[in-house]
Design a protein around this motif. Structure first.
Motif, PDB file in Angstrom:
ATOM      1  N   GLU A 147     -12.804 -12.595   4.682  1.00 57.64           N
ATOM      2  CA  GLU A 147     -12.253 -12.233   3.194  1.00 57.64           C
ATOM      3  C   GLU A 147     -11.562 -10.523   3.450  1.00 57.64           C
ATOM      4  O   GLU A 147     -12.298  -9.749   3.770  1.00 57.64           O
ATOM      5  N   THR A 148     -10.849 -10.430   2.439  1.00 51.29           N
ATOM      6  CA  THR A 148     -10.426  -8.894   2.248  1.00 51.29           C
ATOM      7  C   THR A 148     -10.557  -8.952   0.520  1.00 51.29           C
ATOM      8  O   THR A 148     -10.399  -9.740   0.187  1.00 51.29           O
ATOM      9  N   THR A 149     -10.786  -8.149   0.541  1.00 53.32           N
ATOM     10  CA  THR A 149      -9.576  -7.503  -1.017  1.00 53.32           C
ATOM     11  C   THR A 149      -8.418  -6.623  -0.932  1.00 53.32           C
ATOM     12  O   THR A 149      -7.941  -5.745   0.228  1.00 53.32           O
ATOM     13  N   PRO A 150      -8.107  -5.737  -2.410  1.00 52.23           N
ATOM     14  CA  PRO A 150      -6.798  -5.144  -1.866  1.00 52.23           C
ATOM     15  C   PRO A 150      -6.830  -3.653  -1.789  1.00 52.23           C
ATOM     16  O   PRO A 150      -6.256  -3.054  -1.071  1.00 52.23           O
ATOM     17  N   GLU A 151      -8.612  -3.104  -1.478  1.00 55.50           N
ATOM     18  CA  GLU A 151      -9.168  -1.599  -1.535  1.00 55.50           C
ATOM     19  C   GLU A 151      -9.578  -1.899   0.530  1.00 55.50           C
ATOM     20  O   GLU A 151      -9.641  -1.167   0.700  1.00 55.50           O
ATOM     21  N   ARG A 152      -8.885  -2.851   1.498  1.00 58.96           N
ATOM     22  CA  ARG A 152      -9.678  -3.557   2.710  1.00 58.96           C
ATOM     23  C   ARG A 152      -8.675  -4.183   3.093  1.00 58.96           C
ATOM     24  O   ARG A 152      -9.230  -5.879   3.449  1.00 58.96           O
ATOM     25  N   THR A 153      -7.677  -3.450   3.708  1.00 49.11           N
ATOM     26  CA  THR A 153      -6.190  -4.903   3.896  1.00 49.11           C
ATOM     27  C   THR A 153      -5.002  -3.927   4.865  1.00 49.11           C
ATOM     28  O   THR A 153      -4.948  -2.605   4.822  1.00 49.11           O
ATOM     29  N   LEU A 154      -3.965  -4.900   4.827  1.00 51.06           N
ATOM     30  CA  LEU A 154      -2.768  -4.154   5.192  1.00 51.06           C
ATOM     31  C   LEU A 154      -1.886  -3.801   4.202  1.00 51.06           C
ATOM     32  O   LEU A 154      -1.895  -4.385   2.962  1.00 51.06           O
ATOM     33  N   ALA A 155      -1.510  -3.210   4.500  1.00 51.31           N
ATOM     34  CA  ALA A 155       0.127  -2.972   2.356  1.00 51.31           C
ATOM     35  C   ALA A 155       1.373  -3.046   3.493  1.00 51.31           C
ATOM     36  O   ALA A 155       1.616  -2.335   4.794  1.00 51.31           O
ATOM     37  N   ILE A 156       2.269  -3.262   2.797  1.00 52.26           N
ATOM     38  CA  ILE A 156       3.705  -3.112   3.568  1.00 52.26           C
ATOM     39  C   ILE A 156       4.325  -2.657   2.255  1.00 52.26           C
ATOM     40  O   ILE A 156       4.519  -2.957   0.185  1.00 52.26           O
ATOM     41  N   PHE A 157       5.262  -1.962   2.805  1.00 48.73           N
ATOM     42  CA  PHE A 157       6.411  -0.803   1.884  1.00 48.73           C
ATOM     43  C   PHE A 157       7.951  -1.874   1.421  1.00 48.73           C
ATOM     44  O   PHE A 157       8.416  -1.147   2.037  1.00 48.73           O
ATOM     45  N   PRO A 158       8.086  -2.957   1.411  1.00 46.47           N
ATOM     46  CA  PRO A 158       9.622  -3.406   1.404  1.00 46.47           C
ATOM     47  C   PRO A 158      10.659  -2.819   0.370  1.00 46.47           C
ATOM     48  O   PRO A 158      12.038  -3.220   1.222  1.00 46.47           O
ATOM     49  N   GLY A 159      10.550  -2.148  -0.153  1.00 49.88           N
ATOM     50  CA  GLY A 159      11.705  -1.319  -0.954  1.00 49.88           C
ATOM     51  C   GLY A 159      11.794  -0.829   0.096  1.00 49.88           C
ATOM     52  O   GLY A 159      12.659   0.123  -0.529  1.00 49.88           O
ATOM     53  N   PHE A 161      12.831  -1.551   3.245  1.00 47.15           N
ATOM     54  CA  PHE A 161      12.906  -1.650   4.368  1.00 47.15           C
ATOM     55  C   PHE A 161      14.584  -1.314   4.622  1.00 47.15           C
ATOM     56  O   PHE A 161      14.382  -1.187   6.045  1.00 47.15           O
ATOM     57  N   THR A 162      15.536  -0.888   3.986  1.00 42.29           N
ATOM     58  CA  THR A 162      16.895  -0.563   4.045  1.00 42.29           C
ATOM     59  C   THR A 162      16.877   0.513   3.776  1.00 42.29           C
ATOM     60  O   THR A 162      17.981   1.354   3.381  1.00 42.29           O
ATOM     61  N   GLN A 163      15.741   1.389   3.645  1.00 48.35           N
ATOM     62  CA  GLN A 163      16.170   2.969   2.519  1.00 48.35           C
ATOM     63  C   GLN A 163      15.253   3.949   4.276  1.00 48.35           C
ATOM     64  O   GLN A 163      14.292   3.989   4.969  1.00 48.35           O
ATOM     65  N   VAL A 164      16.144   4.678   4.462  1.00 47.78           N
ATOM     66  CA  VAL A 164      15.648   6.227   5.410  1.00 47.78           C
ATOM     67  C   VAL A 164      14.450   6.480   5.150  1.00 47.78           C
ATOM     68  O   VAL A 164      14.210   7.076   3.746  1.00 47.78           O
ATOM     69  N   VAL A 165      14.121   6.273   6.462  1.00 52.23           N
ATOM     70  CA  VAL A 165      11.900   7.257   5.649  1.00 52.23           C
ATOM     71  C   VAL A 165      12.185   8.146   7.313  1.00 52.23           C
ATOM     72  O   VAL A 165      12.020   7.529   7.777  1.00 52.23           O
ATOM     73  N   ASP A 203       4.342   2.121  -4.593  1.00 52.71           N
ATOM     74  CA  ASP A 203       5.374   0.729  -3.855  1.00 52.71           C
ATOM     75  C   ASP A 203       4.813   0.002  -2.592  1.00 52.71           C
ATOM     76  O   ASP A 203       5.639  -0.592  -2.427  1.00 52.71           O
ATOM     77  N   ALA A 204       3.767  -0.196  -2.363  1.00 51.74           N
ATOM     78  CA  ALA A 204       3.434  -1.269  -1.531  1.00 51.74           C
ATOM     79  C   ALA A 204       3.034  -2.295  -2.236  1.00 51.74           C
ATOM     80  O   ALA A 204       2.394  -2.159  -3.069  1.00 51.74           O
ATOM     81  N   LEU A 205       3.105  -3.440  -1.629  1.00 51.15           N
ATOM     82  CA  LEU A 205       3.104  -4.753  -1.628  1.00 51.15           C
ATOM     83  C   LEU A 205       1.346  -4.866  -0.927  1.00 51.15           C
ATOM     84  O   LEU A 205       1.592  -4.644   0.312  1.00 51.15           O
ATOM     85  N   VAL A 206       0.504  -4.968  -1.431  1.00 57.58           N
ATOM     86  CA  VAL A 206      -1.175  -5.660  -0.747  1.00 57.58           C
ATOM     87  C   VAL A 206      -0.834  -6.739  -0.262  1.00 57.58           C
ATOM     88  O   VAL A 206      -0.525  -7.203  -1.420  1.00 57.58           O
ATOM     89  N   PHE A 217       5.777 -10.942   9.785  1.00 57.37           N
ATOM     90  CA  PHE A 217       6.906 -10.103   9.068  1.00 57.37           C
ATOM     91  C   PHE A 217       7.788  -8.993  10.091  1.00 57.37           C
ATOM     92  O   PHE A 217       7.098  -8.504  11.662  1.00 57.37           O
ATOM     93  N   SER A 218       8.644  -8.300   9.887  1.00 57.03           N
ATOM     94  CA  SER A 218       9.746  -8.014  10.702  1.00 57.03           C
ATOM     95  C   SER A 218       9.113  -6.507  11.534  1.00 57.03           C
ATOM     96  O   SER A 218       8.567  -5.758  10.180  1.00 57.03           O
ATOM     97  N   GLY A 219       9.375  -6.262  12.570  1.00 56.23           N
ATOM     98  CA  GLY A 219       8.327  -4.590  12.976  1.00 56.23           C
ATOM     99  C   GLY A 219       9.194  -3.817  12.101  1.00 56.23           C
ATOM    100  O   GLY A 219       9.102  -2.814  12.316  1.00 56.23           O
ATOM    101  N   ALA A 220      10.054  -3.662  12.028  1.00 50.74           N
ATOM    102  CA  ALA A 220      11.104  -2.969  10.922  1.00 50.74           C
ATOM    103  C   ALA A 220      10.886  -2.459   9.353  1.00 50.74           C
ATOM    104  O   ALA A 220      10.878  -0.923   8.845  1.00 50.74           O
ATOM    105  N   HIS A 221       9.547  -3.341   9.171  1.00 50.87           N
ATOM    106  CA  HIS A 221       9.185  -3.450   7.622  1.00 50.87           C
ATOM    107  C   HIS A 221       7.941  -1.765   7.932  1.00 50.87           C
ATOM    108  O   HIS A 221       6.947  -1.620   8.671  1.00 50.87           O
ATOM    109  N   LEU A 222       8.048  -1.315   6.909  1.00 52.68           N
ATOM    110  CA  LEU A 222       7.356  -0.244   6.996  1.00 52.68           C
ATOM    111  C   LEU A 222       6.088  -0.358   5.910  1.00 52.68           C
ATOM    112  O   LEU A 222       6.410  -1.412   5.263  1.00 52.68           O
ATOM    113  N   HIS A 223       4.465  -0.057   7.122  1.00 47.90           N
ATOM    114  CA  HIS A 223       3.386  -0.613   6.516  1.00 47.90           C
ATOM    115  C   HIS A 223       2.325   0.552   7.026  1.00 47.90           C
ATOM    116  O   HIS A 223       2.306   1.710   7.484  1.00 47.90           O
TER     117      HIS A 223
END
Length: 283
Positions: A147-159, A161-165, A203-206, A217-223
């Motif tokens: 089991e995971t919790t929001p403090e112990r997991t993966l985060a993705i930044f979907p916003g 996805f199409t913005q230069v980082v 901006d993260a989706l936990v 998810f796509s390898g192009a997703h910032l995570h």
């Protein structure tokens, strides 16, 4: 903000991949094959980290956990049950194995931040996998083993996805990384390119999933790894795949900010036969 699409039935791969390339996040839930794979991987965790792997940091030092992570990875690579079990999962969700190439399964161990010292257990900084691979058709797979919790997991930044980082991929050389790793000096060279400035956590989706769930998810997703501020160790499964026909056809996620010099075809092998997707070539 993008949400997770939860599916309890198979999804034709053509549709699944098209959705992933557009930036959707898909969770497969309730598949027996994934539950069986999770049990198999948990068995390895118990063998190397004790009866309660989530509490391993309470009885093991940081260096001992780092060493356990290495031996755990080696054990997984040698387990002749693992590849068939993973292929069974992909078949259950309607993947064409004849077109699928993968880079091998990994169990990621992330102790609480106070004990996370070592390249195999430290939190991963924000990155797109495609910054290193240069393969827009790459799909990432991730699953919690406990089991995971929001403090112990993966985060993705979907916003983003199409913005230069801004990132350091232009100065990251896959060949140099491999040389450093083979010389047992990989700490002197980063394992992957990362964002030069940390994205805003608001901006993260936990990722909040249950053992037995499977996220793609796509390898192009910032995570990135969420810094583990709990008193439990996080253990998760991850791997990556590429559909060869999609790659040849030029299908995949947008490549908007990757600048690494090489395309790393040779990292991916045909799941049924083991044949390489291709050789290393310049972008």
């Amino acid at each position: 903000m993008t949400a997770f699409y939860q599916l309890a039935t198979p999804l034709p791969e053509t549709e699944r991949n098209a959705r992933i390339y557009r930036g959707e996040l898909i969770v497969f839930r309730g598949f027996d094959a994934m539950a069986e794979l999770t049990d198999l991987l948990r068995g390895h965790c118990v063998s190397h980290l004790g009866n309660d792997p989530t509490s391993a940091h309470q009885s093991m030092s940081s260096s001992e956990i780092e060493q356990a992570a290495e031996t755990l990875r080696a054990a997984i690579r040698k387990d002749n049950q693992l590849d068939p079990a993973w292929r069974q999962v992909l078949s259950a969700i309607s993947t064409d194995l004849d077109e699928t190439y993968g880079d091998g399964a990994v169990i990621r161990i992330q102790p609480p931040c106070s004990g996370a010292h070592g390249e195999r257990v430290e939190p991963l900084r924000a990155h797109r996998d495609t910054w290193g691979s240069n393969l827009p058709a790459q799909i990432n797979w991730w699953a919690p083993l406990y089991e995971t919790t929001p403090e112990r997991t993966l985060a993705i930044f979907p916003g983003l996805f199409t913005q230069v980082v801004e990132n350091d991929s232009a100065s990251w050389d896959f060949q140099e990384m491999v040389k450093a790793y083979r010389a047992n000096s990989s700490r002197g060279y980063p394992l992957l390119p990362t964002a030069t400035s940390a994205p805003a956590w608001e901006d993260a989706l936990v990722v909040s999933l249950l053992p037995g769930d499977l996220l793609c998810f796509s390898g192009a997703h910032l995570h990135a790894s969420v810094p583990n501020t709990t008193n439990l160790t996080r253990l998760s499964f991850e791997t990556r795949t590429v559909n060869r026909s999609d790659m040849v056809a030029g299908l995949g996620a947008p490549d908007i900010d990757g600048s690494a010099p090489f395309i790393t075809h040779q990292m991916f092998r045909h799941l049924p036969s083991g044949q390489k997707l291709g050789e290393l070539e310049r972008k």
